[in-house]
Design a protein around this motif. Structure first.
Motif, PDB file in Angstrom:
ATOM      1  N   SER A  42       0.819  -1.206   0.000  1.00 28.28           N
ATOM      2  CA  SER A  42       0.000   0.000   0.000  1.00 28.28           C
ATOM      3  C   SER A  42       0.851   1.253   0.000  1.00 28.28           C
ATOM      4  O   SER A  42       0.426   2.312  -0.455  1.00 28.28           O
ATOM      5  CB  SER A  42      -0.924  -0.002   1.220  1.00 28.28           C
ATOM      6  N   CYS A  43       2.084   1.135   0.511  1.00 32.06           N
ATOM      7  CA  CYS A  43       2.974   2.285   0.534  1.00 32.06           C
ATOM      8  C   CYS A  43       4.414   1.798   0.492  1.00 32.06           C
ATOM      9  O   CYS A  43       4.822   0.978   1.303  1.00 32.06           O
ATOM     10  CB  CYS A  43       2.739   3.117   1.786  1.00 32.06           C
ATOM     11  N   LEU A  44       5.193   2.251  -0.488  1.00 36.33           N
ATOM     12  CA  LEU A  44       6.620   1.971  -0.543  1.00 36.33           C
ATOM     13  C   LEU A  44       7.306   3.075   0.256  1.00 36.33           C
ATOM     14  O   LEU A  44       7.494   4.187  -0.237  1.00 36.33           O
ATOM     15  CB  LEU A  44       7.109   1.960  -1.993  1.00 36.33           C
ATOM     16  N   GLU A  45       7.650   2.783   1.501  1.00 39.35           N
ATOM     17  CA  GLU A  45       8.162   3.823   2.381  1.00 39.35           C
ATOM     18  C   GLU A  45       9.574   4.222   1.991  1.00 39.35           C
ATOM     19  O   GLU A  45      10.489   3.415   2.006  1.00 39.35           O
ATOM     20  CB  GLU A  45       8.129   3.348   3.832  1.00 39.35           C
ATOM     21  N   LEU A  46       9.722   5.474   1.621  1.00 38.32           N
ATOM     22  CA  LEU A  46      11.024   6.022   1.265  1.00 38.32           C
ATOM     23  C   LEU A  46      11.113   7.429   1.838  1.00 38.32           C
ATOM     24  O   LEU A  46      10.493   8.359   1.316  1.00 38.32           O
ATOM     25  CB  LEU A  46      11.208   6.075  -0.257  1.00 38.32           C
TER      26      LEU A  46
END
Length: 516
Positions: A25-29
């Motif tokens: 749901s979210c590619l945390e970068l």
């Protein structure tokens, strides 16, 4: 709404990309993370621009060549500065709206040029004709006329011959409508990009040519011979049907139909300053936000617990530390550079294969029958062994392009033309191929060439793909599962399709999932 719009609506804006659902749901970068991108082709350069635009502050891109662009390689002859010679990425089509948005933002003077001839921007070909058939060869044929001639030979009824082209196009028009309906039934509606997993693999578990025959679409073979096969995207009787359906998305088909029906739209165009100009302009724009290092040959990548990239630059070995590694390289050829490759990744990328497309810039005398492009389809997939050579046979010359015919400058006063020749093999490039490929260019004499002076040859590993078994196993979509794992992202033609449009579309899908 016109008839064409009603029958062939665009789906690009109406439906979300279904593959985005397969990503986290979210590619945390975090924007403070240090990101290193390896590979300065279209995918790498575009991703660097995306990150810079999103506010990432510590991005480095490493490119082994002295210039960015990868397979977007444009050569300009100083004697004709308004004629770009494309040795890689070449065409634009009506479906390339993502690329047009980039051009508008970064390279607005790099306008599209349609093909110059009396047919209002359509291409003049000397194509698919036997070497002995000098009459037709020297006269040349417009692409749509050639398709209609081929279609007449494939249909039992000859009643359309005396009718205008718009009427003769009716069987093709009907077949393309049928094709689009089949496409929707297999994948559902989605914007151009990587297709979702088919609803029923049995409908496409075959070669592209078998798919056409099974569905009564043989009439489209001459269309796809040019739009798929000549572009280097596999031989129709060998590639999985999936890749035909990927490249020929309904939006692409719709543009083709409009061209056949004389709507005034063009099938393809080229860029006035060449494709490489776009990627260079993107680098110029973001050079204060992204550290671009060319001439940097990567020798090793370790990703955990933190990223370390070793590379040679100006004869000195250097190490770059980062938090995130984004691979924009050929994963089949260079997966060994990732020293801590996981067994799952090794198994996955080891299953990739590719073809080879060799482009050669050469100088020859101007002939009486200069055409925009000239093709001999029968030579594709029929390798030859040069006299005295050993090992595997290599590709014959199967076509060439005269870029001057597109750019429309005057005929060269010295009687010399620069052209780009094409050779295709349905296998990756191997050591020793380059010299043999130069030898087989000698049959350019059948195209009326008297003397050929080779200026530059580029053998590309081209069209990375999985075989039918790999596709059934879902390997293409398993790569999506790996995105973000082990501090790594994978982009480029190894994980999508061999076109500038596709690598940009794939990046856009990933970037929409990025969040701080």
């Amino acid at each position: 709404m016109g008839l064409l719009d009603a029958l062939f609506p665009s789906v690009a804006e109406d439906f979300p990309n279904p593959n985005a659902k397969l990503l986290p749901s979210c590619l945390e970068l975090s924007k403070e993370k240090r990101v290193v991108i390896v590979g300065g082709g279209p995918a790498g350069v575009h991703m660097s621009a995306c990150l810079a635009t999103k506010g990432f502050k510590h991005v480095t891109l490493l490119e082994a060549e002295v210039e960015v662009g990868g397979k977007s390689l444009t050569v300009i002859d100083p004697s004709q500065p308004d004629v770009p010679h494309e040795l890689g990425t070449c065409y634009m089509s009506p479906s390339y709206e993502l690329i047009r948005k980039l051009l508008k933002e970064y390279d607005p003077t790099n306008e599209e040029s349609t093909f110059a001839n009396e047919n209002k921007g359509r291409m003049v070909f000397g194509m698919n004709l036997s070497d002995e058939d000098k009459r037709k060869y020297t006269k040349g044929m417009e692409y749509f006329d050639w398709v209609l001639e081929e279609v007449e030979m494939k249909t039992t009824s000859k009643c359309c011959r005396c009718l205008p082209n718009s009427a003769q196009s009716v069987p093709i028009f009907a077949a393309l409508i049928k094709y689009n309906k089949l496409h929707d039934s297999i994948f559902g509606k989605f914007p151009y990009g990587m297709p979702p997993k088919p609803k029923d693999w049995s409908k496409i578990d075959m070669t592209a040519m078998e798919f056409l025959k099974k569905n009564g679409l043989e009439i489209l073979e001459p269309v796809f011979l040019y739009t798929q096969q000549v572009q280097g995207y596999g031989l129709l009787d060998q590639i999985p049907a999936f890749y035909l359906l990927w490249w020929h998305h309904p939006d692409v088909i719709n543009g083709t139909v409009r061209g056949f029906l004389g709507s005034g739209e063009y099938l393809v165009s080229v860029l006035k300053n060449g494709y490489q100009s776009l990627w260079k302009k993107m680098v110029e724009r973001h050079s204060t936000e992204v550290n671009y290092i060319t001439g940097a040959k990567v020798t090793g990548v370790k990703r955990t617990p933190t990223v370390e990239v070793k590379y040679m630059h100006a004869g000195v070995e250097k190490t770059l530390e980062a938090d995130i590694f984004i691979s924009a390289i050929d994963l089949r050829r260079f997966r060994n550079l990732i020293t801590d490759l996981d067994p799952e990744e090794e198994q996955l990328f080891g299953r990739l294969t590719s073809s080879s497309l060799t482009t050669t810039l050469y100088k020859g005398k101007t002939t009486e029958h200069e055409h925009t492009v000239e093709w001999w389809f029968s030579r594709m997939g029929n390798p030859v062994s040069p006299p005295g050579s050993t090992g595997k046979p290599v590709a014959q010359f199967y076509g060439h392009r005269n870029s001057r015919m597109v750019a429309r400058p005057s005929m060269p006063s010295n009687g010399v033309e620069l052209r780009v020749a094409y050779q295709y093999m349905d296998r990756p490039i191997e050591s020793g191929d380059a010299s043999k490929l130069l030898t087989t260019l000698e049959n350019l004499t059948t195209a009326g060439e008297e003397k050929v002076d080779v200026l530059l040859q580029k053998p590309w590993d081209y069209f990375s793909r999985f075989d039918a078994q790999g596709l059934r196993e879902g390997l293409l979509w398993k790569i999506l599962d790996l995105q973000g794992q082990r501090n790594t992202g994978f982009i480029g033609s190894s994980v999508c399709f061999e076109s500038a449009l596709d690598v940009v579309a794939y990046n856009v899908m990933l970037c929409k999932k990025m969040c701080a």
